[in-house]
Motif scaffolding. Structure first.
Motif, PDB file in Angstrom:
ATOM      1  N   LEU A  99      44.819  44.453  86.367  1.00 55.09           N
ATOM      2  CA  LEU A  99      46.263  44.492  86.580  1.00 55.09           C
ATOM      3  C   LEU A  99      46.689  45.830  87.172  1.00 55.09           C
ATOM      4  CD1 LEU A  99      49.074  43.161  86.165  1.00 55.09           C
ATOM      5  CD2 LEU A  99      49.103  44.258  83.908  1.00 55.09           C
ATOM      6  N   GLU A 100      46.257  46.934  86.559  1.00 55.22           N
ATOM      7  CA  GLU A 100      46.660  48.264  87.026  1.00 55.22           C
ATOM      8  C   GLU A 100      46.120  48.559  88.429  1.00 55.22           C
ATOM      9  OE1 GLU A 100      48.909  50.098  85.722  1.00 55.22           O
ATOM     10  OE2 GLU A 100      49.099  48.986  83.851  1.00 55.22           O
ATOM     11  N   LEU A 101      44.861  48.271  88.672  1.00 60.19           N
ATOM     12  CA  LEU A 101      44.277  48.524  89.990  1.00 60.19           C
ATOM     13  C   LEU A 101      44.867  47.589  91.035  1.00 60.19           C
ATOM     14  CD1 LEU A 101      40.562  49.067  88.908  1.00 60.19           C
ATOM     15  CD2 LEU A 101      42.249  50.831  89.508  1.00 60.19           C
ATOM     16  N   GLY A 102      45.190  46.361  90.630  1.00 58.09           N
ATOM     17  CA  GLY A 102      45.841  45.416  91.543  1.00 58.09           C
ATOM     18  C   GLY A 102      47.183  45.926  92.023  1.00 58.09           C
ATOM     19  N   LYS A 103      47.923  46.622  91.143  1.00 57.32           N
ATOM     20  CA  LYS A 103      49.204  47.218  91.539  1.00 57.32           C
ATOM     21  C   LYS A 103      48.997  48.321  92.572  1.00 57.32           C
ATOM     22  CE  LYS A 103      51.279  46.640  86.963  1.00 57.32           C
ATOM     23  NZ  LYS A 103      51.765  47.395  85.794  1.00 57.32           N
ATOM     24  N   VAL A 104      47.951  49.121  92.398  1.00 56.73           N
ATOM     25  CA  VAL A 104      47.663  50.190  93.362  1.00 56.73           C
ATOM     26  C   VAL A 104      47.383  49.575  94.735  1.00 56.73           C
ATOM     27  CG1 VAL A 104      46.060  52.059  93.963  1.00 56.73           C
ATOM     28  CG2 VAL A 104      46.833  51.793  91.587  1.00 56.73           C
ATOM     29  N   VAL A 105      46.625  48.484  94.757  1.00 59.96           N
ATOM     30  CA  VAL A 105      46.294  47.811  96.017  1.00 59.96           C
ATOM     31  C   VAL A 105      47.547  47.184  96.629  1.00 59.96           C
ATOM     32  CG1 VAL A 105      45.007  45.886  97.037  1.00 59.96           C
ATOM     33  CG2 VAL A 105      43.884  47.420  95.399  1.00 59.96           C
ATOM     34  N   ALA A 106      48.297  46.439  95.840  1.00 61.74           N
ATOM     35  CA  ALA A 106      49.467  45.726  96.363  1.00 61.74           C
ATOM     36  C   ALA A 106      50.556  46.677  96.847  1.00 61.74           C
ATOM     37  CB  ALA A 106      50.037  44.797  95.292  1.00 61.74           C
ATOM     38  N   ASP A 107      50.798  47.744  96.086  1.00 64.41           N
ATOM     39  CA  ASP A 107      51.874  48.675  96.418  1.00 64.41           C
ATOM     40  C   ASP A 107      51.433  49.805  97.342  1.00 64.41           C
ATOM     41  OD1 ASP A 107      53.345  47.122  94.665  1.00 64.41           O
ATOM     42  OD2 ASP A 107      53.242  48.580  93.018  1.00 64.41           O
ATOM     43  N   ALA A 108      50.112  50.003  97.477  1.00 64.34           N
ATOM     44  CA  ALA A 108      49.551  51.117  98.263  1.00 64.34           C
ATOM     45  C   ALA A 108      50.174  52.447  97.822  1.00 64.34           C
ATOM     46  CB  ALA A 108      49.729  50.888  99.757  1.00 64.34           C
ATOM     47  N   ARG A 109      50.334  52.570  96.496  1.00 65.64           N
ATOM     48  CA  ARG A 109      50.939  53.776  95.914  1.00 65.64           C
ATOM     49  C   ARG A 109      50.109  54.250  94.722  1.00 65.64           C
ATOM     50  NH1 ARG A 109      57.233  53.065  95.094  1.00 65.64           N
ATOM     51  NH2 ARG A 109      56.716  54.978  94.030  1.00 65.64           N
ATOM     52  N   PRO A 110      50.143  55.537  94.435  1.00 66.54           N
ATOM     53  CA  PRO A 110      49.446  56.058  93.263  1.00 66.54           C
ATOM     54  C   PRO A 110      49.993  55.459  91.970  1.00 66.54           C
ATOM     55  CG  PRO A 110      50.066  57.845  94.728  1.00 66.54           C
ATOM     56  CD  PRO A 110      50.766  56.603  95.218  1.00 66.54           C
ATOM     57  N   ALA A 111      49.162  55.479  90.952  1.00 68.37           N
ATOM     58  CA  ALA A 111      49.572  55.023  89.622  1.00 68.37           C
ATOM     59  C   ALA A 111      48.967  55.956  88.583  1.00 68.37           C
ATOM     60  CB  ALA A 111      49.119  53.591  89.382  1.00 68.37           C
ATOM     61  N   VAL A 112      49.668  56.088  87.471  1.00 70.34           N
ATOM     62  CA  VAL A 112      49.216  56.932  86.373  1.00 70.34           C
ATOM     63  C   VAL A 112      49.529  56.210  85.071  1.00 70.34           C
ATOM     64  CG1 VAL A 112      51.380  58.232  86.218  1.00 70.34           C
ATOM     65  CG2 VAL A 112      49.256  59.295  85.456  1.00 70.34           C
ATOM     66  N   GLY A 113      48.717  56.446  84.058  1.00 68.88           N
ATOM     67  CA  GLY A 113      48.972  55.807  82.778  1.00 68.88           C
ATOM     68  C   GLY A 113      48.075  56.358  81.691  1.00 68.88           C
ATOM     69  N   VAL A 114      48.213  55.770  80.528  1.00 67.13           N
ATOM     70  CA  VAL A 114      47.399  56.118  79.369  1.00 67.13           C
ATOM     71  C   VAL A 114      46.787  54.832  78.853  1.00 67.13           C
ATOM     72  CG1 VAL A 114      47.408  57.078  77.038  1.00 67.13           C
ATOM     73  CG2 VAL A 114      48.920  58.037  78.773  1.00 67.13           C
ATOM     74  N   HIS A 115      45.488  54.878  78.571  1.00 63.48           N
ATOM     75  CA  HIS A 115      44.775  53.699  78.081  1.00 63.48           C
ATOM     76  C   HIS A 115      43.978  54.097  76.847  1.00 63.48           C
ATOM     77  CE1 HIS A 115      42.933  49.778  78.243  1.00 63.48           C
ATOM     78  NE2 HIS A 115      41.737  50.292  78.327  1.00 63.48           N
ATOM     79  N   SER A 116      44.177  53.385  75.750  1.00 64.89           N
ATOM     80  CA  SER A 116      43.479  53.675  74.500  1.00 64.89           C
ATOM     81  C   SER A 116      41.985  53.400  74.641  1.00 64.89           C
ATOM     82  CB  SER A 116      44.048  52.809  73.378  1.00 64.89           C
ATOM     83  OG  SER A 116      43.244  52.920  72.228  1.00 64.89           O
ATOM     84  N   LEU A 117      41.190  54.231  73.990  1.00 64.92           N
ATOM     85  CA  LEU A 117      39.742  54.005  73.962  1.00 64.92           C
ATOM     86  C   LEU A 117      39.333  53.215  72.718  1.00 64.92           C
ATOM     87  CD1 LEU A 117      38.403  57.391  75.367  1.00 64.92           C
ATOM     88  CD2 LEU A 117      38.375  55.152  76.452  1.00 64.92           C
ATOM     89  N   ALA A 118      40.289  52.486  72.127  1.00 68.06           N
ATOM     90  CA  ALA A 118      39.978  51.663  70.957  1.00 68.06           C
ATOM     91  C   ALA A 118      38.893  50.642  71.278  1.00 68.06           C
ATOM     92  CB  ALA A 118      41.240  50.966  70.456  1.00 68.06           C
ATOM     93  N   TRP A 119      38.879  50.103  72.491  1.00 66.83           N
ATOM     94  CA  TRP A 119      37.857  49.133  72.896  1.00 66.83           C
ATOM     95  C   TRP A 119      36.456  49.730  72.816  1.00 66.83           C
ATOM     96  CZ3 TRP A 119      34.644  50.255  76.939  1.00 66.83           C
ATOM     97  CH2 TRP A 119      35.030  51.293  77.777  1.00 66.83           C
ATOM     98  N   ARG A 120      36.375  51.060  72.802  1.00 67.84           N
ATOM     99  CA  ARG A 120      35.100  51.783  72.734  1.00 67.84           C
ATOM    100  C   ARG A 120      34.832  52.278  71.312  1.00 67.84           C
ATOM    101  NH1 ARG A 120      30.844  53.705  73.264  1.00 67.84           N
ATOM    102  NH2 ARG A 120      30.519  55.606  74.370  1.00 67.84           N
ATOM    103  N   GLY A 121      35.709  51.867  70.363  1.00 63.10           N
ATOM    104  CA  GLY A 121      35.548  52.298  68.984  1.00 63.10           C
ATOM    105  C   GLY A 121      36.093  53.693  68.722  1.00 63.10           C
TER     106      GLY A 121
END
Length: 161
Positions: free
Chosen positions: A97-119
């Motif tokens: 979803l996030e990378l798709g927005k970068v492609v569709a909008d051709a604009r930079p993106a920034v965010g925070v993603h939890s590493l809970a999936w990595r324990g």
């Protein structure tokens, strides 16, 4: 997880540094291409940089190159792997979803993603994704920078009795 944990302020400064470099490599209004980037110019940031290929039909993403500092974040080498090979299903969907927005909008993106999936729910990635286009048009690659932020190991003088 033995990832180097940085302060949020230092991570933000690194994001600003990479963004300024990326912006300086633009050709007028056109997005920079991979060939416009020179690793020696951003040597300090290389350990947690990544280059992500955009795969079309259907839209997906493959990590072309991952800095050595990302090995600790992911617990293995991720260079050459697709999102489904790196992440669990929920995290892979988040990145699509996030990378798709970068492609569709051709604009930079920034965010925070939890590493809970990595324990490591006490840690997060402060991430930046910058679009690249080899012909100045459609985004065909994404430049990424990740900084691990959160609570590091706290050393106390208090000892159990």
């Amino acid at each position: 997880m033995a990832a180097q944990i940085g302060a949020p302020a230092a991570a933000i400064r690194a994001h600003e540094e990479l963004f300024a470099y990326w912006a300086s490599r633009r050709r007028g209004a056109a997005l920079p291409a991979r060939r416009d980037l020179h690793p020696g110019d951003i040597k300090r940031l290389l350990p947690t940089l990544s280059l992500i290929d955009v795969v079309r039909e259907p839209l997906d993403f493959r990590i072309r190159l991952a800095g050595t500092g990302l090995y600790d974040v992911y617990g293995r080498e991720i260079t050459g792997r697709g999102l489904a090979e790196v992440y669990n299903a929920a995290a892979a969907d988040y990145w699509r979803l996030e990378l798709g927005k970068v492609v569709a909008d051709a604009r930079p993106a920034v965010g925070v993603h939890s590493l809970a999936w990595r324990g490591a729910s006490h840690l997060s990635l402060l991430w930046l994704r910058l679009p690249l286009a080899s012909e100045g048009g459609d985004v065909d690659m994404i430049l990424g920078y990740d900084a691990v932020i959160g609570l590091g190991q706290v050393i106390s003088g208090v000892r159990a009795a």
